[in-house]
Design an enzyme around this catalytic site. Structure first.
Site, PDB file in Angstrom:
ATOM      1  N   GLU A 258       0.829  -1.205   0.000  1.00 21.69           N
ATOM      2  CA  GLU A 258       0.000   0.000   0.000  1.00 21.69           C
ATOM      3  C   GLU A 258       0.865   1.259   0.000  1.00 21.69           C
ATOM      4  OE1 GLU A 258      -3.759   0.322   0.150  1.00 21.69           O
ATOM      5  OE2 GLU A 258      -2.808   2.086  -0.700  1.00 21.69           O
ATOM      6  N   ASP A 262       1.036   4.009  -2.951  1.00 18.29           N
ATOM      7  CA  ASP A 262       0.601   5.392  -2.715  1.00 18.29           C
ATOM      8  C   ASP A 262       1.714   6.396  -3.000  1.00 18.29           C
ATOM      9  OD1 ASP A 262      -1.642   4.052  -1.954  1.00 18.29           O
ATOM     10  OD2 ASP A 262      -1.504   4.536   0.176  1.00 18.29           O
ATOM     11  N   SER A 456      -7.502   1.753  -3.694  1.00 18.22           N
ATOM     12  CA  SER A 456      -6.218   2.244  -3.198  1.00 18.22           C
ATOM     13  C   SER A 456      -5.397   2.878  -4.298  1.00 18.22           C
ATOM     14  CB  SER A 456      -5.390   1.080  -2.649  1.00 18.22           C
ATOM     15  OG  SER A 456      -5.758   0.788  -1.347  1.00 18.22           O
ATOM     16  N   GLY A 525     -24.493  10.321 -15.399  1.00 17.05           N
ATOM     17  CA  GLY A 525     -24.599  11.169 -14.214  1.00 17.05           C
ATOM     18  C   GLY A 525     -23.950  10.480 -13.024  1.00 17.05           C
ATOM     19  N   ASP A 527     -23.290   8.178  -9.924  1.00 20.62           N
ATOM     20  CA  ASP A 527     -23.783   6.879  -9.457  1.00 20.62           C
ATOM     21  C   ASP A 527     -22.890   6.384  -8.321  1.00 20.62           C
ATOM     22  OD1 ASP A 527     -21.560   5.124 -10.651  1.00 20.62           O
ATOM     23  OD2 ASP A 527     -22.294   6.186 -12.425  1.00 20.62           O
TER      24      ASP A 527
END
Ligand SMILES: *[C@@H]1O[C@H](CO)[C@@H](O)[C@H](O)[C@H]1NC(C)=O
Ligand SMILES: *[C@@H]1O[C@H](CO)[C@@H](O)[C@H](O)[C@H]1NC(C)=O
Length: 546
Positions: A258, A262, A456, A525, A527
């Protein structure tokens, strides 16, 4: 209760030599022999061929405009001809094109030399046998009937699909076909029009949250940049801040998927924006909140917190008390008021929560995506973008719907009709707000390149786009965007996003299935699968008034 990070477990180590050169596409072919020539015998395997390759020039449309500007009487620039350097700046191929072709040549033991000033032509010599294999060609001797001249030619040849965009004259910035299955920074730059030129404002900062002893490895980042951003110095890195006893151990085996994802998709996408990795340790002061409140209080204590904060961690909303959730959400409100954009991954369990959770009754919204004062980022996939089926979305049971999204959510609910009635809270804050790519994303962890998936991926990508917009705003003497949602849901903001209206269905039915249902549908649009959509950088620039 522990917070978890939003990334599907898949980390498939890629075949050595990152971009795949296996899929070959025919670049040119003709079915018949040109008139006046007769096809002879196969070219001798050992004969050496001199081959030339044109690399796609950087900005021929720009050069064309410049040409007309200096050549059209009456134009303000008439007669102000370009220097060698100015022309070459339009022509010199993008570094990623050059490095991709270099990688292909090196993989085939070929040394090429540049044969044009701007570097858009290269030349190399290889034997017929190698050329036939390399280019899936059939080099043959052709005899010119009239003169008897013999020429070595092939009627068709192919190059790897990954190179087509770099070496042919296809549309400028077309998204390479390989991005359907292998997502790299170059893919995101092409797909969203994200600039590769470095940001200029040193005061513009992008914060990346780290939790759970997930360490961001500097050497892996350097490898990542070398492979995927060869135009950047591979020494480009992030700053470190720690709290609650946090660390950033650099032992290769301690690199976290992770944390590496990132940092690689902020440093690697928000070109030139100073990135800070904020590592929150285990000595948390906020108990149940696992450091989520501590990091916000830490940033609230700074005179100049980063203008953008991305976090790819979260949990199911039902694991946290309403009172605590409201407290934390109020902390986001404070930081937003300071001008910070707070982005979170929406979660990877579709309507069933942060990860694939078993649930039979109600859908499980995630936290903190239900908080109205942050921006929740869902996931998409593919070159023609569709929703990623794991993309968490839904409606909070704690936070009421904020006014900025009332109209958009009402439109969605009307279209939804009775589908999933009783499984979600029709008055709650809807999420995600926006989305970005979240499958097949290439990262480097513990020296190896592999693929990851999850929202992520999406949060740091979207956050990087916002940081690059902030760079331009600050350079123009304007304020950074701060809390994003009122802008994103405005007519101008929504129009600057690519509306995602379908889902990619493998064996699943439904768009973000879970809890024994098909989940919610992605549709025109807003959702609760992909929000308002994915970024278009140039449209966003216009929308923010630049
Ligand atoms: C962004 O939108 C503009 C205007 O519609 C369009 O021309 C451009 O191709 C879009 N950019 C990308 C990268 O899709
Ligand atoms: C639905 O959401 C509202 C906030 O909009 C909340 O007050 C209410 O308690 C929620 N209902 C349920 C059943 O959770």
């Amino acid at each position: 209760m522990r917070i978890g990070f939003f990334m599907l477990a898949a980390f498939v180590a890629a075949v050595a030599g990152s971009p795949s050169f296996r899929n070959m596409l025919v670049l040119e072919q003709r079915s018949d022999v040109p008139v006046g020539f007769t096809k002879g015998t196969p070219a001798p395997a050992a004969n050496v061929l001199d081959l030339r390759l044109a690399i796609k020039q950087n900005d021929m449309a720009g050069l064309e405009k410049a040409l007309f500007d200096v050549s059209t009487p009456g134009s303000a620039l008439y007669g102000q001809h370009l220097t060698k350097e100015e022309v070459e700046a339009f022509v010199t191929p993008a570094p990623e094109s050059i490095s991709l072709i270099q990688e292909w040549l090196v993989a085939n033991d070929i040394t090429a030399k540049t044969i044009s000033p701007a570097g858009d032509w290269i030349q190399f010599s290889i034997p017929v046998s190698q050329a036939n294999t390399l280019l899936e060609a059939d080099f043959t001797i052709f005899n010119h009937d009239e003169t008897g001249t013999q020429l070595t030619r092939t009627l068709a040849y192919s190059i790897p699909a990954t190179l087509q965009e770099s070496s042919s004259n296809l549309e400028s910035r077309a998204v390479p076909a390989s991005c359907n299955t292998v997502v790299t920074p170059a893919c995101l730059q092409a797909l969203y029009g994200i600039p590769t030129t470095p940001a200029t404002q040193s005061t513009n900062k992008l914060g990346v949250s780290g939790f759970l002893d997930q360490f961001a490895n500097q050497a892996d980042l350097a490898r990542f940049l070398k492979s995927f951003r060869p135009d950047l110095a591979s020494t480009t890195t992030f700053a470190l801040q720690t709290l609650d006893g946090g660390a950033n151990t650099q032992t290769p085996a301690d690199a976290g998927d992770e944390a590496n994802l990132d940092t690689q998709y902020t440093v690697g996408i928000a070109t030139g924006v100073p990135v800070t990795f904020i590592s929150v340790g285990n000595k948390v002061k906020d108990g149940n909140l696992g450091g989520f409140l501590d990091i916000i209080n830490f940033l609230l204590g700074e005179a100049a917190p980063p203008q953008v904060l991305t976090t790819s961690y979260g949990q199911n909303e039902d694991t946290i008390s309403s009172a605590l959730a409201v407290q934390l959400c109020n902390a986001y409100m404070q930081l937003g008021a300071r001008g910070v954009s707070i982005l979170f991954a929406s979660g990877d369990g579709g309507v069933a929560g942060s990860q694939t959770t078993t649930c039979s009754k109600s859908f499980l919204p995630t936290f903190p995506s239900g908080c109205p004062f942050m921006t929740s980022v869902g996931a998409t996939t593919g070159n023609t973008e569709t929703a990623a089926t794991f993309s968490s979305g839904g409606f909070s049971n704690i936070f009421a719907r904020p006014s900025y999204q009332t109209a958009n959510v009402a439109t969605f609910l009307t279209a939804l009709g009775k589908t999933n009635a009783g499984k979600f809270n029709t008055t709650g804050r809807g999420f995600p707000d926006v989305s970005a790519q979240g499958e097949n994303v290439q990262i480097v962890v513990d020296t190896k390149t592999g693929s990851v998936a999850g929202t992520s991926c999406s949060s740091p990508i979207f956050a990087s786009v916002i940081s690059l917009l902030n760079d331009r705003l600050i350079a123009a003497g304007k304020s950074p965007l701060g809390f994003l949602n009122p802008f994103l849901y405005s007519a101008a903001g929504a129009a600057a996003l690519n509306d995602i209206t379908t889902a990619h269905r493998y064996c699943f039915r439904g768009d973000n299935p879970g809890c024994g249902t098909n989940g919610f549908p992605a549709r025109a649009g807003w959702d609760p699968v992909t929000g308002l959509g994915t970024p278009n950088f140039s449209k966003l620039l216009t929308a923010v008034g630049l």
